[in-house]
Design an enzyme around this catalytic site. Structure first.
Site, PDB file in Angstrom:
ATOM      1  N   CYS A   2       0.849  -1.180   0.000  1.00  0.00           N
ATOM      2  CA  CYS A   2       0.000   0.000   0.000  1.00  0.00           C
ATOM      3  C   CYS A   2       0.888   1.234   0.000  1.00  0.00           C
ATOM      4  O   CYS A   2       2.095   1.146   0.214  1.00  0.00           O
ATOM      5  CB  CYS A   2      -0.894   0.033   1.243  1.00  0.00           C
ATOM      6  SG  CYS A   2      -1.993  -1.400   1.386  1.00  0.00           S
ATOM      7  N   GLY A  28      -0.571   0.665  -5.135  1.00  0.00           N
ATOM      8  CA  GLY A  28      -1.882   0.099  -4.880  1.00  0.00           C
ATOM      9  C   GLY A  28      -2.925   0.635  -5.832  1.00  0.00           C
ATOM     10  O   GLY A  28      -3.107   1.843  -5.919  1.00  0.00           O
ATOM     11  N   ASN A 102       0.233   0.687   6.089  1.00  0.00           N
ATOM     12  CA  ASN A 102       0.958  -0.072   5.066  1.00  0.00           C
ATOM     13  C   ASN A 102       1.718  -1.185   5.782  1.00  0.00           C
ATOM     14  O   ASN A 102       2.510  -0.907   6.687  1.00  0.00           O
ATOM     15  CB  ASN A 102       1.922   0.865   4.307  1.00  0.00           C
ATOM     16  CG  ASN A 102       2.858   0.148   3.344  1.00  0.00           C
ATOM     17  OD1 ASN A 102       3.900   0.697   2.992  1.00  0.00           O
ATOM     18  ND2 ASN A 102       2.527  -1.065   2.902  1.00  0.00           N
ATOM     19  N   GLY A 103       1.455  -2.428   5.371  1.00  0.00           N
ATOM     20  CA  GLY A 103       2.127  -3.560   6.007  1.00  0.00           C
ATOM     21  C   GLY A 103       1.125  -4.600   6.476  1.00  0.00           C
ATOM     22  O   GLY A 103      -0.082  -4.443   6.298  1.00  0.00           O
ATOM     23  N   CYS A 240      12.386  -4.192   3.989  1.00  0.00           N
ATOM     24  CA  CYS A 240      11.964  -5.114   2.933  1.00  0.00           C
ATOM     25  C   CYS A 240      12.797  -4.893   1.683  1.00  0.00           C
ATOM     26  O   CYS A 240      12.659  -3.874   1.001  1.00  0.00           O
ATOM     27  CB  CYS A 240      10.479  -4.875   2.614  1.00  0.00           C
ATOM     28  SG  CYS A 240       9.922  -5.768   1.152  1.00  0.00           S
ATOM     29  N   TYR A 246      11.832  -4.342  -6.566  1.00  0.00           N
ATOM     30  CA  TYR A 246      10.708  -4.324  -7.481  1.00  0.00           C
ATOM     31  C   TYR A 246       9.673  -3.236  -7.198  1.00  0.00           C
ATOM     32  O   TYR A 246       9.147  -2.619  -8.109  1.00  0.00           O
ATOM     33  CB  TYR A 246       9.996  -5.682  -7.416  1.00  0.00           C
ATOM     34  CG  TYR A 246       8.690  -5.733  -8.123  1.00  0.00           C
ATOM     35  CD1 TYR A 246       8.650  -5.859  -9.514  1.00  0.00           C
ATOM     36  CD2 TYR A 246       7.484  -5.633  -7.434  1.00  0.00           C
ATOM     37  CE1 TYR A 246       7.432  -5.892 -10.180  1.00  0.00           C
ATOM     38  CE2 TYR A 246       6.274  -5.666  -8.101  1.00  0.00           C
ATOM     39  CZ  TYR A 246       6.254  -5.799  -9.469  1.00  0.00           C
ATOM     40  OH  TYR A 246       5.064  -5.831 -10.132  1.00  0.00           O
ATOM     41  N   SER A 287      10.038  -3.284 -16.514  1.00  0.00           N
ATOM     42  CA  SER A 287      10.522  -3.185 -15.139  1.00  0.00           C
ATOM     43  C   SER A 287      11.985  -3.607 -15.026  1.00  0.00           C
ATOM     44  O   SER A 287      12.645  -3.280 -14.051  1.00  0.00           O
ATOM     45  CB  SER A 287       9.646  -4.029 -14.197  1.00  0.00           C
ATOM     46  OG  SER A 287       9.596  -5.354 -14.665  1.00  0.00           O
ATOM     47  N   ASP A 349      15.105  -9.555 -16.177  1.00  0.00           N
ATOM     48  CA  ASP A 349      13.874  -9.234 -15.455  1.00  0.00           C
ATOM     49  C   ASP A 349      14.208  -9.121 -13.972  1.00  0.00           C
ATOM     50  O   ASP A 349      15.233  -9.629 -13.506  1.00  0.00           O
ATOM     51  CB  ASP A 349      12.807 -10.315 -15.691  1.00  0.00           C
ATOM     52  CG  ASP A 349      11.405  -9.781 -15.398  1.00  0.00           C
ATOM     53  OD1 ASP A 349      11.266  -8.624 -14.967  1.00  0.00           O
ATOM     54  OD2 ASP A 349      10.448 -10.541 -15.622  1.00  0.00           O
ATOM     55  N   ASP A 350      13.320  -8.464 -13.221  1.00  0.00           N
ATOM     56  CA  ASP A 350      13.628  -8.285 -11.801  1.00  0.00           C
ATOM     57  C   ASP A 350      13.134  -9.454 -10.968  1.00  0.00           C
ATOM     58  O   ASP A 350      13.509  -9.598  -9.825  1.00  0.00           O
ATOM     59  CB  ASP A 350      13.072  -6.964 -11.271  1.00  0.00           C
ATOM     60  CG  ASP A 350      11.638  -6.761 -11.649  1.00  0.00           C
ATOM     61  OD1 ASP A 350      10.916  -7.763 -11.829  1.00  0.00           O
ATOM     62  OD2 ASP A 350      11.235  -5.604 -11.788  1.00  0.00           O
ATOM     63  N   CYS A 386       5.683 -14.136   2.067  1.00  0.00           N
ATOM     64  CA  CYS A 386       5.887 -12.930   2.864  1.00  0.00           C
ATOM     65  C   CYS A 386       4.678 -12.711   3.758  1.00  0.00           C
ATOM     66  O   CYS A 386       3.541 -12.783   3.298  1.00  0.00           O
ATOM     67  CB  CYS A 386       6.062 -11.722   1.942  1.00  0.00           C
ATOM     68  SG  CYS A 386       6.218 -10.178   2.870  1.00  0.00           S
ATOM     69  N   CYS A 436      15.262  -7.444   5.597  1.00  0.00           N
ATOM     70  CA  CYS A 436      14.533  -8.697   5.729  1.00  0.00           C
ATOM     71  C   CYS A 436      14.729  -9.490   4.444  1.00  0.00           C
ATOM     72  O   CYS A 436      14.428  -9.003   3.352  1.00  0.00           O
ATOM     73  CB  CYS A 436      13.046  -8.411   5.946  1.00  0.00           C
ATOM     74  SG  CYS A 436      12.022  -9.921   5.933  1.00  0.00           S
ATOM     75  N   CYS A 439      11.868 -13.861   2.294  1.00  0.00           N
ATOM     76  CA  CYS A 439      11.304 -14.510   1.103  1.00  0.00           C
ATOM     77  C   CYS A 439      12.369 -15.322   0.364  1.00  0.00           C
ATOM     78  O   CYS A 439      12.045 -16.233  -0.397  1.00  0.00           O
ATOM     79  CB  CYS A 439      10.641 -13.490   0.190  1.00  0.00           C
ATOM     80  SG  CYS A 439      11.694 -12.123  -0.318  1.00  0.00           S
TER      81      CYS A 439
END
Lengths: 460, 460, 460, 460
Positions: A2, A28, A102-103, A240, A246, A287, A349-350, A386, A436, A439
């Site tokens: 978000c 978002g 957000n989160g 994050c 990304y 991207s 690509d990412d 995640c 973090c 993932c």
């Protein structure tokens, strides 16, 4: 994911919020909302869709007052989605309060059960509502609103950047791990907070600093008062890394890093770790531009922009004819045959968001005559779900990762496939210990919900 | 500028037309329309706006039949714009005919006066309607519809690519000068015509060949019959070079050229003619990507993509606040400060569309700390109005060109400015004698209207 | 005023609810909503506007399940109106509950303060939300949901007809005074409840009986279980007489009365109490038709329908020109000059809703040549505010009433004005002791809020 | 049927036209349009749907100028319906002309063939376009626009009321038979023309007189110039009696008659010709109110209004459930059981529009307990198609009439059925010789197209 925005002390606060959200629309697209505070209280407007679809002049003009917060929400599904649109606006004992989050919290379900036992009624499915109930209950004993908010933060676990509007004050909070970004800026006489600095740029606000992990910043008119949450400084910082890989806009600055430069450096690291014999390298799709530029500069392989985007692709389509195969891919992106035909190509690509999409696109390159197709991915394979707010298109993502890496090229119709290593990725940031990486490596900074086949983690 | 599409012998002809227009949306955003032919006659649907806004499933489903033509129209102004949407559909003595036109006639006003003297009533302001009245009058004496169409073409001067639907046949025409492109493709059992080959790609149709200048191709079910218009072969071929420079999609192939390669070669020529000492080169904005890649490869100056586009910018905005200067530029594009600051930059664009926009964007680079800003333009200065269908944002364009070139850098806030030469531009095409260069050198292939201060030519 | 609907044991419960609300649209035009229960829980859809504007096929199709409730809400103002749309849907300790309310509570403010002290957060301004918080708190100690609901009803004072959906059961409640109507019907295998029987007629459901004052009827699949609320039978029945006078549809049956017959009888009583020498009598406007027919039959004065309604009048208008006076009245209703001119007329209305409107319309009759204009009103003058759910267009209504009756004819441009007496009104009903007459005589059946100049009571 | 409006010399001409059409919405709901004249020419706006749906403030504000005409069109079908929306706006040799037409021509097809032979292109299917082509061709030889218009009128046969805007003048025309109405009014400094006087009432314009059959009235600023068309005075006047029976609004005055009074007199005549033993009489549905009042007064049978209309019924519905029979009838109208049950009823309608609808409604009365149901119709049976502009819902109407009258009661589930006689109908008007009765007796005032199974006449 978000996006958040807040502003104080501005005669057109809600209008500024509109543009602050507009610049963060990439964070978002499901819903958007703004709450503004004037002498009669807090007024809010929320709706489904993009910011310009949700607000018109009339809606904005009703949101008078000199302080405002706003929120854009990432696409999820469900018929009750409008109820989940933020900011949440509540009345707590005569006090008007608006909150945007957000989160994702990792102990929301337990807290909710506890609050419901005490008679609280939840209106939404979102964990964000937990905050307002905790604050409401905290007000029974707390000496002040700030104290009740701090007490609420002490109860929750997980990721939360927050903007809150109450009693004419604007409050910005980042959880002690600092999972998601939140920046402070200055536009003439106004203080501005935003998830990303690209929002400050649009408003011609000057970037001042980030809200610190564990900081609660209380903005009252022109004054700033910074307080520390419980845990601030004692729990490790865990930002994050996917925001850098990304999510954030390349023209933003987050976590003390320039996103553009970071991504280009990922390409340079990838060039070192996984060179290619290709005749040309290209982003796949847009991207990957920044990593592809880095990869081209690092390897010396010429950069081409050989996948052409249809700029008019919107969200609603007529159904294609029966015979039109792989239409969804083609309508957005068309490879340039003359550049590709007969060549050895390295695409950048990412992330491998959807194995099926990657496979279809590679097939398209081959139909246009590509001889050899290498792929280089500017982050490590995503192997774990995640719990902090990033919606991986989970099943596909993890499916791809659960196969042995050695099988993926064949599955994706590639001649070779290499991911950037975790070490390589960390070389692109200044503070490698502050991220973090759950993932990638499953090392979660907080206790996470035990998994019972829910959709969120994909381990069904 | 406009885009054309036609298809025969397909069970979902109008649906294919929808996607054929969708792929060519860049050729016109003002209005869109499709006409389809079934056993009950010709049915059409037109509307203002983008293709997906004009058509929904219900509208398409009403357009039954196995042959269809479509049209997208470039943005102009005027409240009666819907009447000008094409295809035009008329009834001529029991015959149903639909026609769509790309280009501009130079003797339309004189022909219209003549036709009105004979009792014809015009419904639109557009020169395209001239064709249908000429055909209707021609039918009084002509032996066939084809003969009436050929007679009509013999009366008009200027640029016209046409697709016509009548008596179940699809007719594709390119004027003897061949100003604008028109390609023929094959999709299984269907013949397809389109202004650009990117439409063929989306439909997975195979590109067969271009319609020749001066050719009238009559498609009846599966059969092709090619005829020559008066003047075919005797008047010089004069293809619009601006299609290659700017208008066509980079993944299209027109006039026997790959647009992507052509534009990259313009950058390579520009590198030879006008090198720079810059530390980085960047497209300014996205339309300059291909020339910028060529320029980077030609000069060795590293390529960066340092102007970030907000992908969610649509057409309707809330008005910005009073204090938000140069908002229109910023909301679409944000430069990446960390890439630009303190650097010597060379920006590449395909034309100086609006002096004011260029100036504002350059100012933005300087605000972000750019030290030196060179600009290289991948075509020559536009000095003369176009009467054949290209809407230059005329005033600004020519204003810029009317100043001495030596003054332009100062006006545009640049350290240096170089345009590609006509000779350099022609080196990027295979048949340099086959192009109209009137906008650069004033040498018009046909008589043009004498100018009396009309808006079209900007010589007021 | 609002309208309620509920249905159980029907395969298309939400579709039935749609039509049940449709038939009761006159009870509320501001917002509409439906909640349906299937095995996954309760799903709701609410929106601003008329029932057909709020729901489309897609919205209805998402509301699957065999039980549903619905609500239409009367027009009020306020930007947060959507939040006030019902049914309210809440989660109480894992229990899903939907509730819709017709009526107004008189101790809502005090209860709200008490609940907020305990940490409850209110999402709406509406007193209906009080019920769900009381139920939620009751669940801490109650043995069952029914017990918690009964406990909540014991705490509130005022008017409440309720439909509740929870645990697959449909619960219908009417407060012990029985202020507002609620009927039970049977459609094949389904039980249906609705505020008015006109909803049963549309669904071809058979009218069974009214829900009794103080009754809680629990419908579970095909079974009915009737319980008594605290106070049932011990507090006096006080049904809203204004439902009969004005609010209900003339084809409904409420409180054991046929509304059409009741209104016609009001006209007959008025004929006895206040005859006229007029040459013709007419409804003024359509809502007076039934009383006018009675008045005509009682007096022998011929009935005419001389005010013609424009059936296409919708809600949005272009602004009239400057010079167009009294446009708002004329656009809806036009008197027939040839019927009126030179005549002595007696107009019949059910209430003097707005003095200004009455005055303007009478002026219109005089412009069309009416010689003498008498008015007869089929209810007594409204002198006191309603706290139980009837929104008088208060100020005007009471303003008119606060003037001495002797002055009203002059103020309203009438030659004479007579109201039906309270006694006459009560002669039209079977149980004259069972009605609330507070708006006529100030005798409120419950304690009412002390007035501090709020908008609701108009005593500012 | 269609409605016309025109106004000259008013600063807000198009806004007045909007309301002039609004008041005449009952004459056509398919499309609406307005054309206004200012110094830059004629600008028009047309669209599908009701007047308020077609125009918003922005659309009206673009239609500047002091003269305007408008048109509402009756519902027909066909995808090209928008093209048929009027006013037609054309350019004839530099002259701007707008035209709107009420009525149907009987020689349109032949004229169209002739004009197409001469090279004219028709844009619409409507016979109204014939006028503009005739005018355009006439301009080749005519001395003036008026002469060209008069020449065009001399060529056509059938029904035409016209309003034309050209050269700043407003021209109003009624064909020599005077089939459809057209009235002249005065609003301060403006002249106004309208199909019905209810439009004058809404604008507070004074009714001056009717445009005469065969009159062409040329309004230039404040001046009136009246001319006679060919045939004026020599062909018989044949006004459409169905305008009085059904089409016009009851508050209008047309053909020198008050519509309300005429309809009431039809009821009085019906009382004489076809009395009933019923206990009550009622309109069936609302359109029969005026005749029912007359019938009640003539017979002494009490009038009741026992069919209740849902005022919120709009045009779009959710589909009813499978089991909901005769839903379409019930949703609009609900009979009041207590009034009907056990009674002998006489229902009054102005025509038997659809046998099926009548039958269904009568069945509904019987379900509600009606013992005996008589029907009285306030016009004679319609036995012949109309070629002059009245769209009977032909098939049903004539089907009913083609059965022997003696069988109809059984078919319609009635106990008795009587129609008003032609003689009785003519007793309600002042000039019985001045009406077209073709739909009753087949005596057409002009040659009519030979019938080849077209939908229009139902004789397939």
């Amino acid at each position: 994911m978000c996006g958040l925005f807040g502003i104080s002390n501005h005669p057109e606060a809600s209008r500024m919020a509109y543009f602050g959200l507009y610049a963060q629309q990439h964070r978002g697209q499901e819903s958007a909302g703004i709450a503004a505070h004037d002498e009669t209280g807090i007024h809010a407007h929320t709706g489904m869709g993009l910011v310009p679809d949700v607000f018109d002049e009339a809606a904005l003009n009703r949101l008078t007052g000199s302080a405002a917060i706003g929120h854009v929400r990432y696409s999820t599904t469900g018929s009750s989605a409008l109820r989940n649109a933020q900011p949440l606006v509540v009345h707590i004992r005569g006090l008007n309060l608006a909150l945007a989050h957000n989160g994702n919290l990792t102990n929301a379900a337990a807290l909710r059960r506890e609050l419901e036992e005490q008679g609280s009624i939840f209106q939404t499915n979102s964990d964000s509502e937990t905050f307002v109930h905790l604050i409401a209950h905290g007000m029974k004993s707390a000496a002040s609103l700030e104290e009740a908010i701090r007490a609420a933060c002490a109860r929750v676990q997980g990721a939360y950047s927050l903007v809150i509007l109450a009693e004419g004050r604007l409050i910005a909070i980042r959880d002690p791990h600092g999972f998601h970004p939140l920046a402070l800026g200055r536009a003439e006489k106004s203080w501005v907070v935003a998830s990303e600095t690209c929002a400050l740029d649009l408003l011609e606000a000057e970037y001042i600093r980030d809200i610190d992990p564990g900081e609660m910043l209380i903005i009252s008119g022109d004054n700033l008062n910074s307080q520390k949450l419980d845990g601030a400084g004692s729990v490790p910082i865990r930002q994050c890394i996917f925001e850098l890989v990304y999510f954030a806009r390349p023209d933003s600055r987050i976590f003390g890093e320039e996103v553009y430069t970071c991504r280009k450096n990922m390409g340079l690291e990838l060039a070192k770790e996984a060179p290619s014999e290709a005749q040309l390298t290209m982003p796949f799709p847009d991207s990957g531009i920044y990593a592809a530029i880095g990869y081209s500069q690092g390897t010396g392989i010429p950069y081409e922009h050989a996948l052409i985007r249809n700029h008019y692709v919107g969200r609603t389509f007529i159904q294609p004819s029966q015979g039109m195969r792989s239409f969804g891919v083609r309508v957005k992106l068309n490879p340039v045959r003359s550049v590709i035909s007969g060549r050895h190509i390295c695409v950048i690509d990412d992330s491998v968001v959807r194995g099926t999409t990657m496979r279809t696109r590679v097939g398209k390159l081959r139909e246009h005559g590509a001889k050899i197709v290498d792929a280089r991915i500017s982050c490590p394979p995503v192997r774990f779900p995640c719990f902090y707010g990033v919606n991986f298109s989970t099943a596909e993502e993890l499916t791809a990762a659960r196969h042995p890496l050695s099988e993926l090229p064949r599955l994706l119709n590639l001649d070779s496939l290499c991911y950037l290593s975790i070490e390589g990725l960390l070389r692109t940031v200044k503070e490698p210990d502050h991220y973090c990486l759950a993932c990638f490596n499953g090392s979660y900074p907080t206790p996470v919900p035990s998994c019972s086949g829910c959709k969120a983690c994909g381990q069904a």
